[in-house]
Design a protein around this motif. Structure first.
Motif, PDB file in Angstrom:
ATOM      1  N   SER A 197      -3.950  13.596  -9.762  1.00  0.00           N
ATOM      2  CA  SER A 197      -4.578  12.270  -9.877  1.00  0.00           C
ATOM      3  C   SER A 197      -4.049  11.163  -8.962  1.00  0.00           C
ATOM      4  O   SER A 197      -3.566  10.138  -9.448  1.00  0.00           O
TER       5      SER A 197
ATOM      6  N   SER B 136       0.405   9.489  -8.448  1.00  0.00           N
ATOM      7  CA  SER B 136      -0.725   8.826  -9.115  1.00  0.00           C
ATOM      8  C   SER B 136      -0.847   7.354  -8.707  1.00  0.00           C
ATOM      9  O   SER B 136      -1.882   6.737  -8.931  1.00  0.00           O
ATOM     10  N   SER B 137       0.193   6.811  -8.058  1.00  0.00           N
ATOM     11  CA  SER B 137       0.073   5.425  -7.590  1.00  0.00           C
ATOM     12  C   SER B 137      -0.091   5.381  -6.069  1.00  0.00           C
ATOM     13  O   SER B 137       0.092   4.342  -5.453  1.00  0.00           O
ATOM     14  N   ARG B 138      -0.435   6.509  -5.465  1.00  0.00           N
ATOM     15  CA  ARG B 138      -0.540   6.558  -3.995  1.00  0.00           C
ATOM     16  C   ARG B 138      -1.942   6.927  -3.513  1.00  0.00           C
ATOM     17  O   ARG B 138      -2.664   7.672  -4.176  1.00  0.00           O
ATOM     18  N   ASP B 139      -2.266   6.380  -2.332  1.00  0.00           N
ATOM     19  CA  ASP B 139      -3.484   6.799  -1.627  1.00  0.00           C
ATOM     20  C   ASP B 139      -3.091   7.970  -0.733  1.00  0.00           C
ATOM     21  O   ASP B 139      -2.119   7.891   0.016  1.00  0.00           O
TER      22      ASP B 139
ATOM     23  N   LYS C  41       0.865  -1.180   0.000  1.00  0.00           N
ATOM     24  CA  LYS C  41       0.000   0.000   0.000  1.00  0.00           C
ATOM     25  C   LYS C  41       0.899   1.227   0.000  1.00  0.00           C
ATOM     26  O   LYS C  41       1.700   1.414   0.915  1.00  0.00           O
TER      27      LYS C  41
ATOM     28  N   LYS D  10      -4.446   7.918  -6.329  1.00  0.00           N
ATOM     29  CA  LYS D  10      -5.383   6.789  -6.408  1.00  0.00           C
ATOM     30  C   LYS D  10      -6.650   7.070  -5.622  1.00  0.00           C
ATOM     31  O   LYS D  10      -7.745   6.706  -6.023  1.00  0.00           O
ATOM     32  N   SER D  11      -6.501   7.677  -4.437  1.00  0.00           N
ATOM     33  CA  SER D  11      -7.675   8.008  -3.615  1.00  0.00           C
ATOM     34  C   SER D  11      -7.297   9.165  -2.701  1.00  0.00           C
ATOM     35  O   SER D  11      -6.108   9.443  -2.505  1.00  0.00           O
TER      36      SER D  11
END
Ligand code: URA
Length: 209
Positions: free
Chosen positions: A151, A123-126, A70, A153-154
């Motif tokens: 952008s 962009s690949s992180r929450d 994660k 991930k969340s």
């Protein structure tokens, strides 16, 4: 869908009361902010996904739960957000940290960004956007709008205290972003401070009153 999570844990509520007291020292306030932030971080991370890994205990092999890869980013709204970052990093020491600096143009009454630095692989992180006070909601809305441009991930928004006015304003623009807070207070006074609140979070955290 708009969501507000008021974390009613007794330890959080007790520590928050100590923070609210006007005679609480800067050092104690800072410690409490770090402790509450860890507890908020615990709640916010409840939905983290687990996978398993083969390990050996001194007694037997087992498939043991571990966090699925994660990737988190904590984004602090300067300057008071830093108080929350310190506690969260104790819980999530590998999280990357970003900062966003905003000020309100008194004349035009709009929010101006003076600093923005976030991890390149956002962009690949929450993302957890953190600021102790959700008061009018204007800086929170501006910060989340800016972060959406890159952008992640969340996104979740974490604060210590929220005013109903701030929650309403925030969810008018970002109904997809859940808010996590230790308490929803009565509202704002004429100076836009949260009532009963804790006063100026940055001043109390850094001793600049
Ligand atoms: N910011 C603060 O630091 N305190 C408030 O009560 C409102 C906004």
């Amino acid at each position: 869908m708009a969501q507000v999570n008021e974390i009613q844990h007794p330890l959080i509520q007790h520590k928050l009361t100590l923070m609210r007291k006007k005679d609480t020292s800067t050092g104690k306030f800072r410690t409490l902010m770090r402790e509450i932030s860890m507890l908020l971080g615990y709640e916010v991370s409840r939905d983290m996904v687990l996978s398993t890994e083969k390990i050996e205990t001194p007694i037997a092999p087992m498939e043991a739960p571990v966090l699925a890869k994660k990737k988190m980013a904590l984004i602090s709204i300067l300057r008071a957000g830093q108080g929350i970052i310190d506690g969260m990093l104790q819980l999530m020491p590998t999280a990357r940290v970003g900062h966003i600096g905003l000020y309100r143009d008194a004349q035009a009454s709009n929010i101006i960004e003076y600093y923005f630095k976030v991890p390149e692989d956002i962009s690949s992180r929450d993302v957890l956007v953190v600021d102790p006070m959700l008061a009018t909601g204007k800086s929170a809305v501006a910060a989340v709008s800016r972060i959406k441009e890159v952008s992640p991930k969340s996104i979740k928004f974490v604060c210590l205290l929220a005013a109903p006015e701030g929650i309403e304003y925030f969810h008018k623009y970002h109904s997809d972003v859940a808010i996590f807070t230790a308490a929803v207070d009565q509202g704002l006074n004429e100076k836009k401070y949260i009532v009963p609140g804790i006063g100026d979070a940055g001043d109390r955290l850094f001793g600049t009153m």
